[in-house]
Design a protein around this motif. Structure first.
Motif, PDB file in Angstrom:
ATOM      1  N   SER A 213       0.826  -1.200   0.000  1.00  9.31           N
ATOM      2  CA  SER A 213       0.000   0.000   0.000  1.00  9.31           C
ATOM      3  C   SER A 213       0.865   1.257   0.000  1.00  9.31           C
ATOM      4  N   ASN A 214       0.241   2.394  -0.290  1.00 11.36           N
ATOM      5  CA  ASN A 214       0.941   3.676  -0.333  1.00 11.36           C
ATOM      6  C   ASN A 214      -0.057   4.788  -0.061  1.00 11.36           C
ATOM      7  N   ASP A 215       0.425   6.014  -0.018  1.00 16.55           N
ATOM      8  CA  ASP A 215      -0.468   7.166   0.157  1.00 16.55           C
ATOM      9  C   ASP A 215      -1.152   7.467  -1.169  1.00 16.55           C
ATOM     10  N   ASN A 216      -2.394   6.997  -1.316  1.00 16.04           N
ATOM     11  CA  ASN A 216      -3.163   7.252  -2.526  1.00 16.04           C
ATOM     12  C   ASN A 216      -3.426   8.753  -2.669  1.00 16.04           C
ATOM     13  N   MET A 217      -3.680   9.183  -3.893  1.00 16.42           N
ATOM     14  CA  MET A 217      -3.754  10.608  -4.193  1.00 16.42           C
ATOM     15  C   MET A 217      -5.074  10.946  -4.892  1.00 16.42           C
ATOM     16  N   PHE A 218      -5.382  12.256  -4.945  1.00 12.50           N
ATOM     17  CA  PHE A 218      -6.553  12.702  -5.695  1.00 12.50           C
ATOM     18  C   PHE A 218      -6.266  14.059  -6.322  1.00 12.50           C
ATOM     19  N   ALA A 219      -7.035  14.363  -7.364  1.00 13.30           N
ATOM     20  CA  ALA A 219      -7.011  15.676  -8.004  1.00 13.30           C
ATOM     21  C   ALA A 219      -8.442  16.047  -8.367  1.00 13.30           C
ATOM     22  N   THR A 220      -8.705  17.328  -8.600  1.00 17.32           N
ATOM     23  CA  THR A 220     -10.059  17.782  -8.923  1.00 17.32           C
ATOM     24  C   THR A 220     -10.020  18.713 -10.129  1.00 17.32           C
ATOM     25  N   ALA A 221     -11.200  18.838 -10.760  1.00 22.69           N
ATOM     26  CA  ALA A 221     -11.348  19.755 -11.897  1.00 22.69           C
ATOM     27  C   ALA A 221     -12.820  20.105 -12.047  1.00 22.69           C
ATOM     28  N   SER A 222     -13.090  21.236 -12.659  1.00 23.64           N
ATOM     29  CA  SER A 222     -14.474  21.641 -12.924  1.00 23.64           C
ATOM     30  C   SER A 222     -14.986  21.047 -14.232  1.00 23.64           C
ATOM     31  N   THR A 223     -14.081  20.608 -15.105  1.00 31.18           N
ATOM     32  CA  THR A 223     -14.439  19.876 -16.317  1.00 31.18           C
ATOM     33  C   THR A 223     -13.478  18.700 -16.451  1.00 31.18           C
ATOM     34  N   ILE A 224     -13.923  17.656 -17.121  1.00 28.93           N
ATOM     35  CA  ILE A 224     -13.054  16.496 -17.278  1.00 28.93           C
ATOM     36  C   ILE A 224     -11.798  16.853 -18.064  1.00 28.93           C
ATOM     37  N   GLU A 225     -11.922  17.780 -18.992  1.00 29.77           N
ATOM     38  CA  GLU A 225     -10.768  18.194 -19.783  1.00 29.77           C
ATOM     39  C   GLU A 225      -9.724  18.928 -18.946  1.00 29.77           C
ATOM     40  N   GLY A 226     -10.114  19.414 -17.786  1.00 26.06           N
ATOM     41  CA  GLY A 226      -9.203  20.160 -16.934  1.00 26.06           C
ATOM     42  C   GLY A 226      -9.336  21.657 -17.138  1.00 26.06           C
ATOM     43  N   PRO A 227      -8.433  22.414 -16.533  1.00 23.11           N
ATOM     44  CA  PRO A 227      -7.211  21.962 -15.858  1.00 23.11           C
ATOM     45  C   PRO A 227      -7.496  21.252 -14.539  1.00 23.11           C
ATOM     46  N   TRP A 228      -6.639  20.276 -14.257  1.00 21.22           N
ATOM     47  CA  TRP A 228      -6.743  19.509 -13.020  1.00 21.22           C
ATOM     48  C   TRP A 228      -5.817  20.095 -11.961  1.00 21.22           C
ATOM     49  N   SER A 229      -6.255  20.001 -10.718  1.00 15.70           N
ATOM     50  CA  SER A 229      -5.448  20.490  -9.607  1.00 15.70           C
ATOM     51  C   SER A 229      -4.216  19.617  -9.428  1.00 15.70           C
ATOM     52  N   GLU A 230      -3.337  20.034  -8.544  1.00 15.12           N
ATOM     53  CA  GLU A 230      -2.211  19.193  -8.168  1.00 15.12           C
ATOM     54  C   GLU A 230      -2.717  17.958  -7.419  1.00 15.12           C
ATOM     55  N   TRP A 231      -2.012  16.853  -7.595  1.00 17.93           N
ATOM     56  CA  TRP A 231      -2.338  15.635  -6.864  1.00 17.93           C
ATOM     57  C   TRP A 231      -1.878  15.764  -5.415  1.00 17.93           C
ATOM     58  N   LYS A 232      -2.697  15.281  -4.492  1.00 20.83           N
ATOM     59  CA  LYS A 232      -2.306  15.281  -3.083  1.00 20.83           C
ATOM     60  C   LYS A 232      -3.021  14.148  -2.360  1.00 20.83           C
ATOM     61  N   PRO A 233      -2.502  13.726  -1.198  1.00 15.96           N
ATOM     62  CA  PRO A 233      -3.117  12.611  -0.465  1.00 15.96           C
ATOM     63  C   PRO A 233      -4.431  13.031   0.160  1.00 15.96           C
ATOM     64  N   PHE A 234      -5.339  12.059   0.329  1.00 14.58           N
ATOM     65  CA  PHE A 234      -6.618  12.329   0.980  1.00 14.58           C
ATOM     66  C   PHE A 234      -6.730  11.639   2.335  1.00 14.58           C
TER      67      PHE A 234
END
Length: 298
Positions: A213-234
């Motif tokens: 296992s590891n520190d899983n990450m997430f990113a967010t966006a207002s559209t699927i095309e992006g821009p996407w936020s930086e990845w960070k652990p949840f």
């Protein structure tokens, strides 16, 4: 609604008293019933078919048996590997389409296989396998947007993790919408999954550390095309996502969200437990806290 108490670390049992093979699972809700499609790992890591379970409350599961059976030869035979079965119902055809990461025994094939059925309980019929736009495809996930558009998420060691838009019939990919690598990380994230909440897309994945296992990450966006936020652990850094690898995030009827992850035991895959925890999604943040047990209304 009724109140359900959930143990966070679970080895779910089916109606026959057997350990439910809910590994690498995908869950969908069809007509108010939850359908869970899992890797059958009773006899180790090679392909033994995809099992489907149903539940009205995500706690008690009914085993409906193998819904995608091994083929006699070739891909998806018993000497090959198949992981992370995910099912979507196509809104234009009504057909149920299963995607599954398909490998030969040497783990160098890296295709996604496509199978279909007119019934969520199968049997599913293998159609073909593909490498989307010529890209290798390992861990996969699926997502259906509110307008019915389907997407395939696919990890590609060479370029990152892709979000592919599916064709109208969901049988093929028609656009490579976005491909991302991790934050200060040379690869994309595997075990990808996505959910939409309050107009924002939340994309989750894990680092490439094998069974560990590891520190899983997430990113967010207002559209699927992006821009996407930086990845960070949840989850808390260093908790290795409470010793789990993400499978999916699922909305619950009471407004909570459910995180489900695998706790892989490579020496006994069939009895590997799963982690079921509430996850908070708000203001483009995702937070997973530890609870020994918790309740929800369903």
């Amino acid at each position: 609604m009724s109140t359900v108490k959930m143990q966070s670390v679970r080895l779910p049992i089916d109606q026959n008293g057997n350990v439910a093979q809910l590994h690498g699972l995908g869950v969908q809700c069809f007509d108010g019933i939850y359908y869970a499609y899992g890797e059958n790992k009773v006899n180790g890591g090679l392909f033994q078919g995809v099992v489907c379970y149903t539940s009205s409350d995500l706690h008690d599961w009914v085993n409906h048996g193998i819904v995608l059976a091994p083929r006699s030869t070739g891909l998806l035979a018993t000497d090959t590997i198949a992981e992370r079965p995910k099912v979507l119902q196509c809104p234009t055809t009504g057909e149920y389409v299963m995607f599954i990461h398909a490998e030969r025994h040497d783990y160098n094939y890296a295709h996604v296989a496509v199978a279909v059925s007119d019934n969520p309980l199968g049997p599913f019929r293998f159609l073909f396998s593909m490498q989307p736009f010529g890209n290798i495809s390992r861990d996969i996930g699926v997502f259906q947007d509110s307008d019915g558009t389907g997407y395939l998420l696919s990890e590609d060691r060479e370029h990152g993790t892709h979000i592919y838009r599916l064709s109208e019939a969901y049988h093929s990919v028609v656009e490579d919408v976005v491909c991302l690598k991790g934050a200060n990380y040379q690869y994309g994230y595997e075990s990808p999954t996505m959910i939409k909440c309050n107009g924002f897309y939340y994309w989750f994945g894990s680092q490439l550390t094998g069974w560990d296992s590891n520190d899983n990450m997430f990113a967010t966006a207002s559209t699927i095309e992006g821009p996407w936020s930086e990845w960070k652990p949840f989850a808390p850094v260093g908790s290795y996502t409470f010793d789990s690898q993400c499978d999916l995030v699922l909305p619950l009827p009471d407004g909570q969200f459910l995180y489900i992850g695998d706790r892989w035991n490579p020496d006994d895959l069939g009895n590997s437990p799963t982690l079921w925890l509430p996850i908070t999604l708000k203001d483009r943040e995702a937070v997973l806290h530890w609870h020994d047990e918790w309740t929800y209304e369903i």
